[in-house]
Design a protein around this motif. Structure first.
Motif, PDB file in Angstrom:
ATOM      1  N   GLU A   1      15.514 -60.508   9.020  1.00  0.00           N
ATOM      2  CA  GLU A   1      15.206 -59.388   8.124  1.00  0.00           C
ATOM      3  C   GLU A   1      15.357 -59.855   6.684  1.00  0.00           C
ATOM      4  OE1 GLU A   1      18.063 -56.354   9.013  1.00  0.00           O
ATOM      5  OE2 GLU A   1      17.361 -56.119  11.077  1.00  0.00           O
ATOM      6  N   SER A   2      14.394 -59.537   5.860  1.00  0.00           N
ATOM      7  CA  SER A   2      14.498 -59.881   4.442  1.00  0.00           C
ATOM      8  C   SER A   2      15.629 -59.095   3.798  1.00  0.00           C
ATOM      9  CB  SER A   2      13.168 -59.616   3.749  1.00  0.00           C
ATOM     10  OG  SER A   2      12.174 -60.484   4.268  1.00  0.00           O
ATOM     11  N   TYR A   3      16.162 -59.633   2.708  1.00  0.00           N
ATOM     12  CA  TYR A   3      17.332 -59.059   2.046  1.00  0.00           C
ATOM     13  C   TYR A   3      16.939 -58.578   0.660  1.00  0.00           C
ATOM     14  CZ  TYR A   3      22.241 -58.598   0.771  1.00  0.00           C
ATOM     15  OH  TYR A   3      23.469 -58.109   0.398  1.00  0.00           O
TER      16      TYR A   3
ATOM     17  N   LEU B   1      15.237 -60.437  -4.210  1.00  0.00           N
ATOM     18  CA  LEU B   1      14.572 -60.179  -2.943  1.00  0.00           C
ATOM     19  C   LEU B   1      14.465 -61.522  -2.234  1.00  0.00           C
ATOM     20  CD1 LEU B   1      11.250 -58.152  -2.571  1.00  0.00           C
ATOM     21  CD2 LEU B   1      12.066 -59.794  -0.937  1.00  0.00           C
ATOM     22  N   ASN B   2      15.097 -61.641  -1.081  1.00  0.00           N
ATOM     23  CA  ASN B   2      15.024 -62.849  -0.252  1.00  0.00           C
ATOM     24  C   ASN B   2      14.133 -62.530   0.937  1.00  0.00           C
ATOM     25  OD1 ASN B   2      18.550 -63.123  -0.748  1.00  0.00           O
ATOM     26  ND2 ASN B   2      17.015 -64.166  -1.938  1.00  0.00           N
TER      27      ASN B   2
ATOM     28  N   GLY C   1      13.795 -70.497   6.432  1.00  0.00           N
ATOM     29  CA  GLY C   1      14.251 -70.439   5.049  1.00  0.00           C
ATOM     30  C   GLY C   1      13.828 -69.141   4.424  1.00  0.00           C
ATOM     31  N   CYS C   2      13.727 -69.142   3.090  1.00  0.00           N
ATOM     32  CA  CYS C   2      13.334 -67.913   2.426  1.00  0.00           C
ATOM     33  C   CYS C   2      12.704 -68.160   1.062  1.00  0.00           C
ATOM     34  CB  CYS C   2      14.503 -66.937   2.317  1.00  0.00           C
ATOM     35  SG  CYS C   2      16.013 -67.611   1.696  1.00  0.00           S
ATOM     36  N   LEU C   3      11.924 -67.179   0.676  1.00  0.00           N
ATOM     37  CA  LEU C   3      11.339 -67.076  -0.654  1.00  0.00           C
ATOM     38  C   LEU C   3      12.250 -66.145  -1.433  1.00  0.00           C
ATOM     39  CD1 LEU C   3       8.985 -67.248  -2.764  1.00  0.00           C
ATOM     40  CD2 LEU C   3       7.960 -65.303  -1.540  1.00  0.00           C
TER      41      LEU C   3
ATOM     42  N   SER D   1       8.387 -53.529  -2.016  1.00  0.00           N
ATOM     43  CA  SER D   1       8.202 -54.918  -2.447  1.00  0.00           C
ATOM     44  C   SER D   1       8.445 -55.905  -1.313  1.00  0.00           C
ATOM     45  CB  SER D   1       9.172 -55.267  -3.582  1.00  0.00           C
ATOM     46  OG  SER D   1       9.062 -54.381  -4.655  1.00  0.00           O
ATOM     47  N   VAL D   2       9.298 -55.512  -0.374  1.00  0.00           N
ATOM     48  CA  VAL D   2       9.688 -56.422   0.702  1.00  0.00           C
ATOM     49  C   VAL D   2       8.479 -56.853   1.524  1.00  0.00           C
ATOM     50  CG1 VAL D   2      11.078 -56.680   2.795  1.00  0.00           C
ATOM     51  CG2 VAL D   2      12.064 -55.579   0.775  1.00  0.00           C
TER      52      VAL D   2
END
Length: 174
Positions: A85-87, A115-116, A127-129, A142-143
Motif C-alpha cells: 500500500e502506498s504511504y 507520498l511514497n 521499492g517506491c517513488l 494523488s495516490v
C-alpha cells in the motif's frame, strides 16, 4: 540556501544498467510534472537488509544516489513492504513520524508532505517513488496518480543489480 544541511547516511555502490538513469529521471520527472514535487526520489528495496537504496534523486546534492534509508518505521514497513500500500503523509506531523529520516533536512527544505508510491511486480515489493512538497500538496486522489507512475518503474528497478558494497558516508554540507 544560507543554512548548511547535513545528511549523514551509509552509501551503497550502484551499478545502473545502460539507460536506467535516464529512464528513472524520465518517470520521476513525469510524476513531478503531474503531481508537483520539490524533491523526487526513487528507492530500491533490499530485502535481505530490509532497507532502501536511493537510485534516483532530483536533489542529489542533498539526497545522493546510493544513499541508504535504514530507519523505516514499523507502520511504513507494514503498509508498503508487507501490504503493498502506498504511504501518504499529508502534513508536517506525518512527515515527522518514524516513517521518515532526516527530519531537520526536510524541515529546512520546507518539505512537509510526502507520498511514497509502492513499486510491486508479481507480488514482490521492489521499492517506491517518493514525492515530497509542502503540506496540502497530496491527497488520497494523488495516490492513484502516483501509483501509475510507480508502476512504470518496475521494469527499471528489476534490471538494477542489488547494491551490496556499503561504505559510511560522512556529513554532506550544502
Amino acid at each position: 540556501m544560507s543554512d548548511q544541511l547535513h545528511v549523514v547516511e551509509d552509501h551503497a555502490a550502484l551499478a545502473l544498467p545502460p539507460g536506467a538513469g535516464a529512464e528513472l529521471a524520465r518517470i520521476a520527472g513525469a510524476a513531478a510534472g503531474e503531481l508537483g514535487a520539490r524533491l523526487v526520489t526513487v528507492s530500491l528495496w533490499r530485502g535481505g537488509s530490509r532497507d532502501l537504496v536511493r537510485v534516483h534523486s532530483s536533489l542529489p546534492e542533498v539526497y545522493a544516489v546510493g544513499g541508504i534509508s535504514r530507519v523505516l518505521g514499523a507502520e511504513w514497513l507494514r503498509r508498503c513492504v508487507d501490504n503493498h500500500e502506498s504511504y501518504l503523509a499529508e502534513d508536517e506531523s506525518a512527515v515527522n513520524s518514524d516513517s521518515f529520516e532526516h527530519h531537520g533536512v526536510l524541515a529546512a527544505l520546507e518539505l512537509t508532505a510526502a507520498l511514497n508510491a509502492v513499486v510491486v511486480h508479481r507480488g514482490r515489493f521492489l521499492g517506491c517513488l517518493n514525492l515530497l512538497d509542502a503540506a496540502g500538496r497530496y491527497s488520497a486522489a494523488s495516490v492513484a496518480r502516483a501509483e501509475a507512475h510507480a508502476g512504470a518503474l518496475a521494469a527499471v528497478l528489476r534490471r538494477i543489480p542489488e547494491p551490496r558494497d556499503v561504505r559510511p558516508r560522512g556529513p554532506l554540507t550544502i
